[in-house]
Design an enzyme around this catalytic site. Structure first.
Site, mmCIF file in Angstrom:
data_model
loop_
_atom_site.group_PDB
_atom_site.id
_atom_site.type_symbol
_atom_site.label_atom_id
_atom_site.label_comp_id
_atom_site.label_asym_id
_atom_site.label_seq_id
_atom_site.Cartn_x
_atom_site.Cartn_y
_atom_site.Cartn_z
ATOM 1 N N SER A 45 39.857 4.420 -4.375
ATOM 2 C CA SER A 45 40.335 3.051 -4.213
ATOM 3 C C SER A 45 40.127 2.647 -2.762
ATOM 4 O O SER A 45 39.888 3.488 -1.897
ATOM 5 C CB SER A 45 41.822 2.950 -4.581
ATOM 6 O OG SER A 45 42.626 3.658 -3.634
ATOM 7 N N LEU A 110 43.633 7.356 -1.879
ATOM 8 C CA LEU A 110 44.397 6.214 -1.361
ATOM 9 C C LEU A 110 44.114 6.079 0.124
ATOM 10 O O LEU A 110 44.245 7.048 0.870
ATOM 11 C CB LEU A 110 45.898 6.422 -1.588
ATOM 12 C CG LEU A 110 46.844 5.384 -0.965
ATOM 13 C CD1 LEU A 110 46.592 3.992 -1.547
ATOM 14 C CD2 LEU A 110 48.295 5.794 -1.170
ATOM 15 N N ILE A 141 43.838 11.369 0.844
ATOM 16 C CA ILE A 141 44.092 10.247 1.734
ATOM 17 C C ILE A 141 42.778 9.872 2.418
ATOM 18 O O ILE A 141 42.099 10.726 2.980
ATOM 19 C CB ILE A 141 45.173 10.596 2.784
ATOM 20 C CG1 ILE A 141 46.451 11.092 2.092
ATOM 21 C CG2 ILE A 141 45.453 9.381 3.662
ATOM 22 C CD1 ILE A 141 47.100 10.110 1.140
ATOM 23 N N LYS A 142 42.431 8.594 2.345
ATOM 24 C CA LYS A 142 41.175 8.121 2.929
ATOM 25 C C LYS A 142 41.391 7.707 4.377
ATOM 26 O O LYS A 142 42.295 6.918 4.684
ATOM 27 C CB LYS A 142 40.625 6.932 2.138
ATOM 28 C CG LYS A 142 40.044 7.312 0.802
ATOM 29 C CD LYS A 142 39.562 6.093 0.036
ATOM 30 C CE LYS A 142 38.142 5.719 0.385
ATOM 31 N NZ LYS A 142 37.603 4.694 -0.559
ATOM 32 N N ILE A 143 40.562 8.259 5.247
ATOM 33 C CA ILE A 143 40.574 7.930 6.674
ATOM 34 C C ILE A 143 39.155 7.524 7.074
ATOM 35 O O ILE A 143 38.207 8.259 6.801
ATOM 36 C CB ILE A 143 41.038 9.130 7.521
ATOM 37 C CG1 ILE A 143 42.508 9.465 7.223
ATOM 38 C CG2 ILE A 143 40.840 8.861 9.014
ATOM 39 C CD1 ILE A 143 43.026 10.696 7.959
#
Length: 365
Positions: A45, A110, A141-143
């Site tokens: 997402s 996310l 977790i998207k960074i």
């Protein structure tokens, strides 16, 4: 009965993840059907996807009303909505996550706030917070893989988070991301903590590169290579991947159970209507990679896509094409930096729109 075209991709060692999420696709059973029939093995997402999901339906109205009383800011309220969707999707993919090789797939991503793309400490703090809020071992977790994001990637990996590094366009930055991942694992191992349960992907964006480069190719008399520069860059990135994750340094981590950080192909829908709509998916099928694909492209591939082991085909041609760009005076490094800057803006704008729509919705309560 013939094998599903999308499912065939998995036989070549590549995982297909869906680049989309909303409540309707979960509650309708459509996402489960994609898992069962197409072999979809994860979800990604981003702020633009959530903006579309939340503003185009009434599915979130009740939660906005419920969360409005307790949320200090509209951003906190948004993450309350998003976390709920991510948790539900993680639960749906739990069986994929727990297959014979646990943790090979089944991840749901996310992203931290796009406003933090150039802020290291704030990114680390929010990544840790979201990780705890989602509270699922198969969340990523998207960074963003910006220069300030590199230290955040290293730190969050050392803290045991699964990280999806997003917004990668250039080869030098991709290699720096692999360094951040490996260093994070080394930091964690040095503290005597386990590294066998950590997973990461590096999301290399494709079609946007060609959108910028293709008009320049025409100007330089290289028009026959339109639609090929992004693919050539991806093939070179895979060369880097194979080199980085076969060193003695990596072997020490692998002995402790570390998993290589897989390359993930993003932005794989064809932006140019002259190209086949499955072009980027077909060109980059290969072992130990992921392709995150919009729903429309999954449906197109199911209908007429051709699955074959293509990723390592034409490597010499890919090298030669990137050399041709240099000779012609096309600065791919400068272009990919521009794309990164524009990419941050492309996520900031829908996020701003999303926060405003939440504000508007609150005012109706």
């Amino acid at each position: 009965m013939s094998t599903n075209n999308v499912k065939q991709i998995h036989s070549f060692g590549q995982s297909i993840w869906l680049d989309f999420i909303d409540r309707a696709i979960i509650s309708s059973g459509k996402l489960q059907k994609l898992i069962d029939e197409d072999g979809v093995r994860g979800v990604t997402s981003n702020p633009a996807i959530f903006e579309k999901a939340i503003t185009s339906s009434s599915d979130y109205d009740a939660d906005i009303k419920a969360l409005a009383a307790d949320s200090k800011t509209n951003e906190e309220l948004f993450f309350g909505l998003a976390v709920k969707d991510i948790q539900t999707a993680c639960d749906l993919f739990k069986s994929v996550y727990e297959e014979e090789v646990k943790g090979a797939d089944g991840y749901v991503s996310l992203e931290v706030s796009p406003f933090l793309a150039l802020k290291t400490d704030e990114t680390i703090a929010q990544a840790l917070k979201l990780w705890k809020q989602v509270d699922r071992e198969n969340v990523m977790i998207k960074i963003p893989g910006t220069q300030p994001g590199l230290a955040a990637i290293q730190k969050t990996i050392s803290e045991g988070l699964n990280i999806n590094v997003t917004l990668l366009f250039g080869l030098d930055r991709y290699e720096a991301v692999t360094e951040a991942y490996i260093s994070g694992l080394e930091d964690r191992l040095a503290k005597g903590l386990p590294i066998n349960n950590i997973s990461s992907v590096a999301s290399f964006f494709l079609s946007r590169i060609d959108v910028i480069v293709d008009p320049l190719l025409d100007e330089k008399g290289l028009g026959e290579f339109k639609g090929e520069v992004a693919i050539a860059s991806a093939k070179k990135a895979y060369e880097i991947y194979k080199r980085v994750f076969t060193t003695g340094r990596w072997d020490k981590l692998a002995a402790a159970g570390a998993k290589p950080q897989r390359l993930l192909w993003a932005s794989t829908s064809s932006k140019n209507p002259a190209f086949k709509d499955t072009k980027y998916v077909e060109a980059l099928i290969g072992k130990d990679t992921v392709d995150t694909v919009p729903l429309e492209t999954i449906e197109a591939f199911r209908d007429h896509g051709i699955a074959a082991d293509t990723l390592e085909q034409g490597l010499d041609g890919a090298t030669a094409l990137l050399e041709k760009l240099k000779t012609a005076g096309i600065d791919l490094d400068a272009i990919t930096q521009t794309l990164e800057d524009e990419g941050i803006d492309k996520f900031n704008k829908p996020f701003e729109k999303l926060l405003q729509s939440i504000e508007d919705q609150k005012n109706k309560i």
